[in-house]
Motif scaffolding. Structure first.
Motif, PDB file in Angstrom:
ATOM      1  N   ALA A 163      39.230  46.278  28.454  1.00 58.14           N
ATOM      2  CA  ALA A 163      38.173  45.308  28.140  1.00 58.14           C
ATOM      3  C   ALA A 163      37.626  44.659  29.403  1.00 58.14           C
ATOM      4  O   ALA A 163      36.488  44.195  29.426  1.00 58.14           O
ATOM      5  CB  ALA A 163      38.713  44.239  27.191  1.00 58.14           C
ATOM      6  N   ASN A 164      38.453  44.643  30.464  1.00 60.72           N
ATOM      7  CA  ASN A 164      38.039  44.039  31.737  1.00 60.72           C
ATOM      8  C   ASN A 164      37.988  45.070  32.856  1.00 60.72           C
ATOM      9  O   ASN A 164      38.261  44.754  34.017  1.00 60.72           O
ATOM     10  CB  ASN A 164      39.007  42.920  32.109  1.00 60.72           C
ATOM     11  N   LYS A 165      37.642  46.299  32.505  1.00 60.31           N
ATOM     12  CA  LYS A 165      37.640  47.387  33.483  1.00 60.31           C
ATOM     13  C   LYS A 165      36.736  47.058  34.674  1.00 60.31           C
ATOM     14  O   LYS A 165      35.709  46.381  34.531  1.00 60.31           O
ATOM     15  CB  LYS A 165      37.210  48.699  32.835  1.00 60.31           C
ATOM     16  N   ASP A 166      37.171  47.526  35.839  1.00 64.24           N
ATOM     17  CA  ASP A 166      36.454  47.352  37.109  1.00 64.24           C
ATOM     18  C   ASP A 166      36.468  45.917  37.625  1.00 64.24           C
ATOM     19  O   ASP A 166      35.768  45.600  38.585  1.00 64.24           O
ATOM     20  CB  ASP A 166      34.995  47.833  36.998  1.00 64.24           C
ATOM     21  N   ARG A 167      37.261  45.045  36.997  1.00 61.58           N
ATOM     22  CA  ARG A 167      37.368  43.672  37.473  1.00 61.58           C
ATOM     23  C   ARG A 167      38.788  43.391  37.933  1.00 61.58           C
ATOM     24  O   ARG A 167      39.745  43.832  37.306  1.00 61.58           O
ATOM     25  CB  ARG A 167      36.991  42.688  36.356  1.00 61.58           C
ATOM     26  N   VAL A 168      38.905  42.654  39.019  1.00 61.90           N
ATOM     27  CA  VAL A 168      40.225  42.264  39.502  1.00 61.90           C
ATOM     28  C   VAL A 168      40.749  41.144  38.606  1.00 61.90           C
ATOM     29  O   VAL A 168      40.076  40.130  38.412  1.00 61.90           O
ATOM     30  CB  VAL A 168      40.166  41.784  40.962  1.00 61.90           C
ATOM     31  N   ILE A 169      41.933  41.344  38.049  1.00 65.49           N
ATOM     32  CA  ILE A 169      42.543  40.356  37.152  1.00 65.49           C
ATOM     33  C   ILE A 169      43.789  39.801  37.824  1.00 65.49           C
ATOM     34  O   ILE A 169      44.657  40.561  38.255  1.00 65.49           O
ATOM     35  CB  ILE A 169      42.924  40.983  35.799  1.00 65.49           C
ATOM     36  N   SER A 170      43.855  38.489  37.939  1.00 63.21           N
ATOM     37  CA  SER A 170      44.999  37.873  38.607  1.00 63.21           C
ATOM     38  C   SER A 170      46.257  38.002  37.756  1.00 63.21           C
ATOM     39  O   SER A 170      46.188  38.144  36.530  1.00 63.21           O
ATOM     40  CB  SER A 170      44.721  36.391  38.883  1.00 63.21           C
TER      41      SER A 170
END
Length: 225
Positions: A163-170
């Motif tokens: 759902a948050n692909k291509d985003r850096v997730i902390s």
């Protein structure tokens, strides 16, 4: 997620956008009805955080605009008005949730993610990312049609990453989203690494490409790039 915050109180607006941007979301904002309508006419968003008391009109007009133009953004109303009538009106106008000010930013994000997950499940029973297929209703995962057995946390983690692909997730965002208050029992985020290692191994064993990237000092990214 791509999020639009419609809020005229500068301090709160900046706190919300700053808090959500940390997790790699694309978070834009407007401080009045006119500017928000212009953005919605030109761009698509996953979710909207909407104050109904705006300087140039009622936020309910945004809900009416979305309905008239057949737009699919999910909406959470954020308002100091806590009367039952306002809540009922907001939900009847098409809002997905109603959050009364003041609120904790962590609760706001949890509600935002819950609305986003419901949106995914209501529009698509099947979620696909290249060779990975997820049946949201049956909560099953397959790689090239071969079933991969995941634990509940591993399934939820995979869904969160896609759902948050291509985003850096902390690491903190992952812990907060998947474990909530339980994360207070842990001294560090090593337990996240263990779950990610297990998830990655199961996918690789099923001949899946390795989409999980570790971003040093921050967290992780799920990407095919």
């Amino acid at each position: 997620m791509k999020i639009l915050v419609i809020e005229d109180e500068k301090g709160l607006r900046e706190n919300i956008t700053g808090y959500l941007n940390v997790d790699g979301n694309i978070c834009e904002s407007s401080n009045n009805l006119s500017a928000a309508t212009d953005k919605l006419a030109n761009y698509e968003y996953d979710c909207i955080l909407l104050d109904i008391g705006l300087p140039d009109g009622e936020g309910f007009e945004i809900l009416d605009y979305l309905k008239k133009h057949n737009k699919k953004e999910s909406v959470i109303i954020i308002s100091a008005r806590n009367s039952l009538d306002d809540k009922i009106n907001g939900l009847n106008f098409g809002a997905d949730d109603y959050l009364t000010k003041p609120f904790h930013l962590a609760e706001m994000k949890a509600r935002l993610m819950a609305v986003f997950r419901r949106k995914l499940m209501s529009t698509h029973n099947q979620l696909t990312f290249n060779e990975i297929s997820i049946d949201l209703m049956a909560r099953t995962v397959a790689v090239n049609e071969n079933v991969v057995i995941l634990t509940k946390k591993e399934f939820d983690m995979l869904l969160y990453f896609i759902a948050n692909k291509d985003r850096v997730i902390s690491k903190g965002a992952i812990a907060e989203h998947l474990w909530g208050d339980e994360m207070d029992m842990h001294d560090n985020y090593e337990f996240i690494y263990t779950h990610i290692k297990n998830l990655r191994k199961k996918l690789l064993d099923a001949s899946c490409h390795d989409y999980l990237r570790s971003v040093y000092g921050i967290g992780y990214k799920f990407t095919a790039k």
